[in-house]
Design an enzyme around this catalytic site. Structure first.
Site, PDB file in Angstrom:
ATOM      1  N   HIS A 170       0.817  -1.220   0.000  1.00 19.96           N
ATOM      2  CA  HIS A 170       0.000   0.000   0.000  1.00 19.96           C
ATOM      3  C   HIS A 170       0.849   1.268   0.000  1.00 19.96           C
ATOM      4  CE1 HIS A 170      -4.045  -1.849   0.871  1.00 19.96           C
ATOM      5  NE2 HIS A 170      -3.217  -2.880   1.037  1.00 19.96           N
ATOM      6  N   ASP A 379       3.848   9.523  -0.695  1.00 22.00           N
ATOM      7  CA  ASP A 379       2.643   8.809  -0.263  1.00 22.00           C
ATOM      8  C   ASP A 379       2.338   7.723  -1.285  1.00 22.00           C
ATOM      9  OD1 ASP A 379       0.294   8.217   1.134  1.00 22.00           O
ATOM     10  OD2 ASP A 379      -0.184  10.340   1.424  1.00 22.00           O
TER      11      ASP A 379
END
Ligand code: G6P
Length: 476
Positions: A170, A379
């Site tokens: 992720h 991110d």
């Protein structure tokens, strides 16, 4: 024989560091009932699970109290992985969040390497792998999630070569130069290569991993997205994660949310513009960048206090890890400085909320904002950016988005900033506040279409479909 063991039950086993439930505190202060924590992964899997009766989820139950037996909640079979307090500290606070998290995020904070942490990480990964092997039916599919569990695919494959194993990361996968600093780089790479399909948020992540595996001589590249190890094919691809679009889009139109958003603006004194940031309190998120940019714009009188307000929600996170304690102090210092310099009684320019928000509170905040600031230094994806876009049913508002968030690939009509360039962030904030509504609407409509198109369920289905094809008979 597997069939003789009645605990080999699931055709699909999902494995993540946390179980998708948390335990409420009972009235007597003791642990009470379980409730589903509304994470992206649960909603992505809901339809898949609905027609998979034999499904199990392996994860940490959120505390190191006495071991729990597997149980069923909301139709899901949950298999708790028991960790002692020491194991949790070494695996979660240490190796996962003191070594891998900073290193995979470009070393915004230094990554520490401790052999004791790694020993704990190995032990915990082994425990998860054993629980999977005990829960999976013959030829079942196993889907392992995220950086806390990178050794799991290798361990599972060694015990259960019959299983189809997928892994999804992720967070970003770093460039080879960074990854190769890890003393246990071979182990981690071999662990991941135990999967049939390794998914990343972006093509860069997939390419970085393929380069690492090749350069460490642990796999051979067969084609752009295909590696092999000992003759076994391993697909390496990007699967950008989506959100539960309907939940946000429908939630946003509810009358109580509209009223909540109006109330937020009223409480702020009905400013011309509300700037919003919503993050876990994490040093990767660039919370300090936007505060500094905002403070300078007030100091230069380009924004007037009371006319432009900033709300920053910073959900408490990983509070036992040193770098997070230091960040909290830094952010509080900046908020105090800006409010000290520019507040009038009853009108502080920054509202800082170091608390988690429930869904309705979050939706009211989302709807109250004119400008959403998503400025991470790095991110994997950033789901807040997608959530906010999904709530703009009227195509109002401007998203300011870091070029280092995975979401930038899909949300390329945002105002894109380099978070290391404070002047650039300032210009983007001014441009966002002054943007002509027609231009804002045109940009937002394009971004909303892209968020709607790639929702969480499609993401899960496309991963599982690719896994079935990779590890199916035609692939061997
Ligand atoms: C990121 C990670 C997840 C993690 C989440 C919350 O999104 O990719 O694996 O669960 O942050 O962090 P926490 O440490 O509280 O689980």
């Amino acid at each position: 024989m597997l069939e003789e063991r009645k605990d080999h039950i699931a055709d699909l086993v999902v494995v993540a560091n946390r179980l998708p439930v948390r335990r409420e505190q009972g009235d007597d202060g003791e642990s009470g009932d379980w409730t589903v924590s509304p994470g992206g992964l649960v909603s992505a899997l809901a339809p898949v699970v609905a027609d998979k009766k034999r499904f199990a989820w392996v994860g940490w139950p959120g505390s190191s109290e006495a071991p729990l037996e597997p149980f069923t909640h909301d139709g899901m079979r949950l298999v708790p992985a028991h960790l002692t307090a020491e194991e949790h500290e070494l695996h979660y606070e240490g190796m996962s969040n003191g070594t891998l998290w900073p290193l995979y995020h470009d070393k915004i904070e230094p990554a520490e390497f401790h052999r004791t942490w790694y020993d704990g990480y190995r032990r915990v990964n082994r425990r998860f792998a054993d629980l999977i092997c005990d829960s999976a039916a013959e030829d079942a599919t196993v889907w392992v999630h995220d950086y806390q569990l990178q050794l799991v695919p290798g361990y599972v494959r060694a015990n259960r070569p019959d299983l189809s194993i997928g892994f999804f990361l992720h967070i970003p996968f770093p460039p080879s130069e960074l990854f190769r600093q890890i003393p246990w780089r071979e182990d981690l790479t071999i662990g991941l290569l135990g999967a049939d399909l390794i998914g990343f948020q972006t093509p860069e992540g997939a390419a970085n991993f393929a380069r690492v595996a090749e350069s460490l001589d642990l796999a051979t590249r067969e084609s752009a997205n295909l590696l092999s190890r000992n003759g076994r094919p391993i697909e390496v691809r990007s699967f950008p994660i989506g959100i539960d679009v309907e939940r946000y889009a429908e939630g946003a139109t509810r009358p109580e949310i509209t009223a909540g958003a109006v109330a937020v603006r009223e409480r702020l004194g009905n400013p011309r513009s509300v700037l919003l940031g919503v993050d876990r309190l994490d040093y990767t998120k660039g919370i300090d960048v936007r505060l500094r940019a905002f403070g300078e714009l007030l100091a230069e009188e380009r924004f007037a206090p009371g006319e432009v307000n900033l709300i920053q929600v910073a959900e408490p996170s990983r509070g036992n890890v040193d770098a997070y304690v230091a960040l909290r102090e830094r952010v509080q210092g900046l908020v105090g400085e800006i409010n000290g310099d520019f507040a009038r009684v009853g009108v502080p320019p920054v509202h800082y909320i170091h608390q988690s928000q429930d869904f309705d509170e979050l939706m009211s905040l989302y709807r109250s904002a004119d400008v959403m600031m998503v400025t991470p230094f790095r991110d994997g994806m950033n789901l807040v950016a997608k959530e906010w876009v999904a709530t703009r049913y009227d195509d109002t508002g401007v998203l300011v988005l870091s070029e280092f968030a995975g979401a930038v690939h899909e949300l390329d009509r945002a105002l894109i900033v380099n978070p290391y360039d404070i002047d650039g962030v300032k210009e983007a904030l001014v441009r966002a506040v002054l943007m002509d509504p027609a231009e804002a609407a045109e940009r937002m409509a394009a971004m909303r279409a892209s968020v709607e198109q790639n929702n969480a369920v499609k993401w899960a289905e496309s991963f599982l479909q690719a896994l079935a094809e990779t590890s199916g008979p035609q692939a061997s």
